[in-house]
Design an enzyme around this catalytic site. Sequence first.
Site, short mmCIF file in Angstrom:
data_model
loop_
_atom_site.label_atom_id
_atom_site.label_comp_id
_atom_site.label_asym_id
_atom_site.label_seq_id
_atom_site.Cartn_x
_atom_site.Cartn_y
_atom_site.Cartn_z
N HIS A 18 1.66 4.48 -3.48
CA HIS A 18 1.53 5.46 -3.30
C HIS A 18 2.99 6.71 -4.50
O HIS A 18 2.76 7.49 -5.22
CB HIS A 18 1.31 6.49 -1.50
N HIS A 20 0.79 -1.40 0.04
CA HIS A 20 -0.25 0.05 0.03
C HIS A 20 0.72 1.48 0.06
O HIS A 20 0.49 1.92 -0.51
CB HIS A 20 -0.78 -0.20 1.56
N GLU A 21 1.83 1.41 0.87
CA GLU A 21 2.49 2.14 0.65
C GLU A 21 3.79 2.25 -0.73
O GLU A 21 3.40 3.31 -1.04
CB GLU A 21 3.67 2.42 2.48
#
Length: 635
Positions: free
Chosen positions: A434, A430-431
């Site tokens: 970004h 998820h990170e």
Amino acid sequence: MHGLLLAAGLLTLPLRALAHPGHQSTSILSRRGAVDLDAYRVSAKAEYSNVNDVAENPPAVSLMSSGSYVDIATELVKTTLPGVTFRVVNDHYVGTNGVAHVHFRQTIHGVDVDNADFNVNVKDGKVFSFGNGFYKGEIPKENPMVKRDFSDPVHALKGACNALKIPIKTNKVSVKSGKGQESVVFKGTSGALSEPKGDLVYFVKPDGKLSLTWRVETDVGDNWLSSYVDAKDSSKIHGVTDYVADATFQVYPWGLNDPTEGSRQTLTDPWERNASEFTWHSDGNTRYPTTRGNNGIAQDNPSGGTGYLNNYRPQSSALRFEYPYSTSMSPPTSYKDASITQLFYTANTFHDLTYLLGFTERAGNFEVNNNNQGGRGNDFVILNAQDGSGVNNANFATPPDGQPGRMRMYTWNRSQPNRDGCFEAGIVIHEYAHGLSNRLCGGPANSRCLSALESGGMGEGWGDFLATAIRLKANDTRRTSYTMGEWASNQRGGIRQYPYSTSTTTNPLVYTTVNRYNRVHDIGTVWATMLYEVLWNLIDKHGKNDGPRPEFRNGVPTDGKYLTMKLVIDGMALMPCNPNFVQARDAIIDADEALTGGQNKCEIWAGFAKRQLGTGARYGRTNRVGSTEVPSECR
């Protein structure tokens, strides 16, 4: 070359605690209760002309089949907006789907309009689609460079720090000229990870009016802000973009959902040489006997400080990174070698996968040595394990191409013993997502194109979606639902309001639900739900490859899972700066047109229409209109 024996604890934790207690903004400033950065979000104003719009109203471009793709794109901007001044952003490239992406920045009197962007997508010598976010209002008659009608940049820095409660001391500040026109570096400050910078730019305010501003960049760790400070009144902040994005979602590692579902494995040379030609332990110049290489550098960071090069990381001249770990071990420092190794493995695996799906050097990926493949190098990801600057969270900072990304992974105290976010692959994915979306949307040189509320929500949703797609199991069907964050948060049901599901009973979220939301993570859940519908439509049509990497035929993934991921990633590069749901939907449909000739158009439309993003859907900040209609040829 010694084989890498990587003890990859494919352990993961779902993401409940990743969502901040109650709701908290992605900013540490907001967590202090001092400033709500959401109040300063940049407004989305771009228009997107998709491939059908271009076909119905062909642009009058004289260079349609001659000249370079940059020439064609430039001519389109000139004919679309005659008399407007602009510059070509030096980050254009041709994607793996054959579509060239060119980005433009509007200028007035030689000064950038920092949130006025125009992107043109060119395929086979013709305009494929384009996004127009240029300012259309009255142009100032006087050149500010001649009249010098603006304040000292020091006032802007102090104004930003005061208004936004940025913890930087400015009592001894001075300025040094930077690289550009009216560009400065602030010297003599303390409290920032790097020296703050200032650039004089125009900024289109939320009311549509133009203002001359100082764009002040300040990196204090939990926030890396670009603040647009009025150039005449430094007490006025017209907009803020934060390069740092907090995690609030969780996806699981390749093969295992979380530590309760399997055992760690020892993997040998797990890299993909087509994506990591130097392996994971070299940058082409130096071989590193530790968790450092061309794509990332992983270490512990117990102090939460800014330094990383001299921090601890495991060493092995034989590249044997095998260290003990179990969920009963405590404290986290007792297994820091395993934690750092896991983070290094997961981040590199995601780098390699997304490289195969189109996030290459030209597209702005994270590598030190781009090996003459385009883009700007010297920007691996700084991977901090057991970072001491926080708990129960994680974050990722995405500056423009050529500057390292920074991921900070925290430990979790929602259970005993505490849990380490590095063992939840979904958090890492998820990170990292970004970084992927911020580099692709608006072009590698502009990391401010997901700063509006709805586009920021999609930034969160893409992370959830990619994490969920990666965690699919061999026996999963469209009836399979997934929650986010159960293991990390130690809470049944995870961190989202609803699990990701194709059942509207299990998950009733639709486009008009967004009218009730004003937080990016809530909005992101709606977007990821729509993409989950599209995912299963394409899996039902093309099947599902359960291997760790896609297989291709003529550049197209042969299965529905990786095809959906490819279209989503390609779509990011097509859409305009700060897109809304409707524009992002169109960009994904256009991505399928570019890649497959539109063979999956109806399946994609059906997935979106099921969640009210059909042909009649209309965007409005508070009055979005839903539609379950699909094109006539898809009925």
